[in-house]
Design an enzyme around this catalytic site. Sequence first.
Site, PDB file in Angstrom:
ATOM      1  N   GLU A 196      -6.541   4.443   8.372  1.00  0.00           N
ATOM      2  CA  GLU A 196      -6.689   5.739   8.056  1.00  0.00           C
ATOM      3  C   GLU A 196      -7.813   6.338   7.223  1.00  0.00           C
ATOM      4  O   GLU A 196      -8.345   7.512   7.546  1.00  0.00           O
ATOM      5  CB  GLU A 196      -5.501   5.970   6.915  1.00  0.00           C
ATOM      6  CG  GLU A 196      -4.137   5.721   7.729  1.00  0.00           C
ATOM      7  CD  GLU A 196      -3.189   5.282   6.965  1.00  0.00           C
ATOM      8  OE1 GLU A 196      -3.100   5.554   5.592  1.00  0.00           O
ATOM      9  OE2 GLU A 196      -2.125   4.777   7.731  1.00  0.00           O
ATOM     10  N   ASN A 206       0.977  -1.207  -0.012  1.00  0.00           N
ATOM     11  CA  ASN A 206      -0.059  -0.132  -0.004  1.00  0.00           C
ATOM     12  C   ASN A 206       0.906   1.051   0.026  1.00  0.00           C
ATOM     13  O   ASN A 206       1.582   1.504   0.854  1.00  0.00           O
ATOM     14  CB  ASN A 206      -0.785  -0.072   1.427  1.00  0.00           C
ATOM     15  CG  ASN A 206      -1.763   1.114   1.450  1.00  0.00           C
ATOM     16  OD1 ASN A 206      -1.809   1.839   0.651  1.00  0.00           O
ATOM     17  ND2 ASN A 206      -2.327   1.373   2.666  1.00  0.00           N
ATOM     18  N   TRP A 207       0.798   1.928  -1.162  1.00  0.00           N
ATOM     19  CA  TRP A 207       1.803   3.246  -1.276  1.00  0.00           C
ATOM     20  C   TRP A 207       1.222   4.134  -0.464  1.00  0.00           C
ATOM     21  O   TRP A 207       1.807   5.241  -0.214  1.00  0.00           O
ATOM     22  CB  TRP A 207       2.036   3.234  -2.633  1.00  0.00           C
ATOM     23  CG  TRP A 207       2.905   2.054  -3.455  1.00  0.00           C
ATOM     24  CD1 TRP A 207       3.530   1.242  -2.909  1.00  0.00           C
ATOM     25  CD2 TRP A 207       3.462   2.280  -4.943  1.00  0.00           C
ATOM     26  NE1 TRP A 207       4.130   0.299  -3.969  1.00  0.00           N
ATOM     27  CE2 TRP A 207       4.088   1.147  -5.345  1.00  0.00           C
ATOM     28  CE3 TRP A 207       3.070   3.244  -6.011  1.00  0.00           C
ATOM     29  CZ2 TRP A 207       4.510   0.797  -6.395  1.00  0.00           C
ATOM     30  CZ3 TRP A 207       3.784   2.937  -6.981  1.00  0.00           C
ATOM     31  CH2 TRP A 207       4.262   1.896  -7.333  1.00  0.00           C
ATOM     32  N   GLU A 220      -4.941  -5.367  10.644  1.00  0.00           N
ATOM     33  CA  GLU A 220      -4.143  -4.308  11.017  1.00  0.00           C
ATOM     34  C   GLU A 220      -4.230  -3.560  12.227  1.00  0.00           C
ATOM     35  O   GLU A 220      -5.093  -2.732  12.279  1.00  0.00           O
ATOM     36  CB  GLU A 220      -4.091  -3.197   9.931  1.00  0.00           C
ATOM     37  CG  GLU A 220      -3.873  -3.895   8.359  1.00  0.00           C
ATOM     38  CD  GLU A 220      -3.336  -3.004   7.429  1.00  0.00           C
ATOM     39  OE1 GLU A 220      -2.175  -3.072   7.090  1.00  0.00           O
ATOM     40  OE2 GLU A 220      -4.113  -1.831   7.129  1.00  0.00           O
ATOM     41  N   HIS A 269      -9.559   0.799   5.397  1.00  0.00           N
ATOM     42  CA  HIS A 269      -8.106   1.069   6.024  1.00  0.00           C
ATOM     43  C   HIS A 269      -8.404   2.051   7.326  1.00  0.00           C
ATOM     44  O   HIS A 269      -9.186   2.768   7.150  1.00  0.00           O
ATOM     45  CB  HIS A 269      -7.281   1.624   5.142  1.00  0.00           C
ATOM     46  CG  HIS A 269      -5.963   1.711   5.661  1.00  0.00           C
ATOM     47  ND1 HIS A 269      -5.410   2.554   6.298  1.00  0.00           N
ATOM     48  CD2 HIS A 269      -4.893   0.734   5.251  1.00  0.00           C
ATOM     49  CE1 HIS A 269      -4.192   2.350   6.755  1.00  0.00           C
ATOM     50  NE2 HIS A 269      -3.731   1.129   6.163  1.00  0.00           N
ATOM     51  N   GLY A 282       2.984  -0.993   4.327  1.00  0.00           N
ATOM     52  CA  GLY A 282       2.847   0.080   3.778  1.00  0.00           C
ATOM     53  C   GLY A 282       4.236   0.533   3.720  1.00  0.00           C
ATOM     54  O   GLY A 282       4.869   0.497   2.377  1.00  0.00           O
ATOM     55  N   GLY A 283       4.988   1.226   4.852  1.00  0.00           N
ATOM     56  CA  GLY A 283       6.102   1.846   4.289  1.00  0.00           C
ATOM     57  C   GLY A 283       7.132   1.012   3.670  1.00  0.00           C
ATOM     58  O   GLY A 283       7.944   1.544   2.815  1.00  0.00           O
TER      59      GLY A 283
HETATM   60  C1  PEP Z   1      -0.810  -0.117   6.339  1.00  0.00           C
HETATM   61  O1  PEP Z   1      -1.032   1.262   6.011  1.00  0.00           O
HETATM   62  O2  PEP Z   1      -1.705  -0.927   5.851  1.00  0.00           O
HETATM   63  C2  PEP Z   1       0.423  -0.543   6.940  1.00  0.00           C
HETATM   64  C3  PEP Z   1       0.429  -1.747   7.237  1.00  0.00           C
HETATM   65  O3  PEP Z   1       1.370   0.408   7.108  1.00  0.00           O
HETATM   66  P1  PEP Z   1       2.983   0.083   7.556  1.00  0.00           P
HETATM   67  O4  PEP Z   1       3.484  -1.159   6.872  1.00  0.00           O
HETATM   68  O5  PEP Z   1       3.853   1.293   7.141  1.00  0.00           O
HETATM   69  O6  PEP Z   1       2.672  -0.236   9.019  1.00  0.00           O
END
Ligand code: PEP
Length: 251
Positions: free
Chosen positions: A97, A9-10, A167, A95, A234-235
């Site tokens: 966010e 996930n960018w 998550e 998600h 994500g990151g």
């Molecule tokens: C995400 O946003 O779905 C996520 C898992 O981010 P990160 O890997 O950066 O924690």
Amino acid sequence: MRKKIVAGNWKMNKSWPEAMELTKSLSLNSSSFPADVQVIVSPPALYLQGVRSELPETLAIAAQNCSQHESGAYTGEISAGMLKSMGVAYCIIGHSERRQYYGETNEVIREKIDACLKNGVTPIFCCGEILSERNSGEHFNTVSTQVKQALFHLSEEQLALVVIAYEPVWAIGTGVTASNEQAEEMHAFIRSIVAQHYSETIANDISILYGGSVNAANAKELFACPNVDGGLVGGASLKAADFTTIIQAAQ
Ligand code: PEP
């Protein structure tokens, strides 16, 4: 048999040239991706078509969100039907966010899941508790409510098409990963409520991904947990080398 999946996930990152550079690096690395792992890339919506055209067919793309509506006067929105018509196979739904910053409720998320399934787009449904819920022991209730309200109206056939991503919100973008035990415990719990409402077969066949600070160093151990079928990243998906290592860890 459930699929192993690693999805990147960018979020709202990268200029177009940077996005193309990452896409090209992933395409080059893709010959080293395990054949039994479905790799999914989720760039910003504006880049979906460009990224799709640069990736080998074996990799899929996902939108990060879609509208619950079919079409009409919803300025700025993109429908699941539009995604399907552009070759977008998956869409991340719910998600944290989106829940936190855009007020998405379990009810809206349920409608988005329905819109995806109606249009042949596979939803990657996200659930997970916030830190205070984990600390007060409420995390199973939170996740159970999220899963039930968003998914349990679906038929068996429909649910079989959904991918679940657990998550924990306290682990997203924080560098604090759930321990292998915490991840395994929640994934087994989600599978058990699916089994209770549907059947053992459906529960065994559904892919449940872990998301929350997965990186090149911790992916292998997390993905080795029996109920963890891969990750939503994500990151670490923003760097081709790290994302490649994570994909290989899912083998
Ligand atoms: C995400 O946003 O779905 C996520 C898992 O981010 P990160 O890997 O950066 O924690």
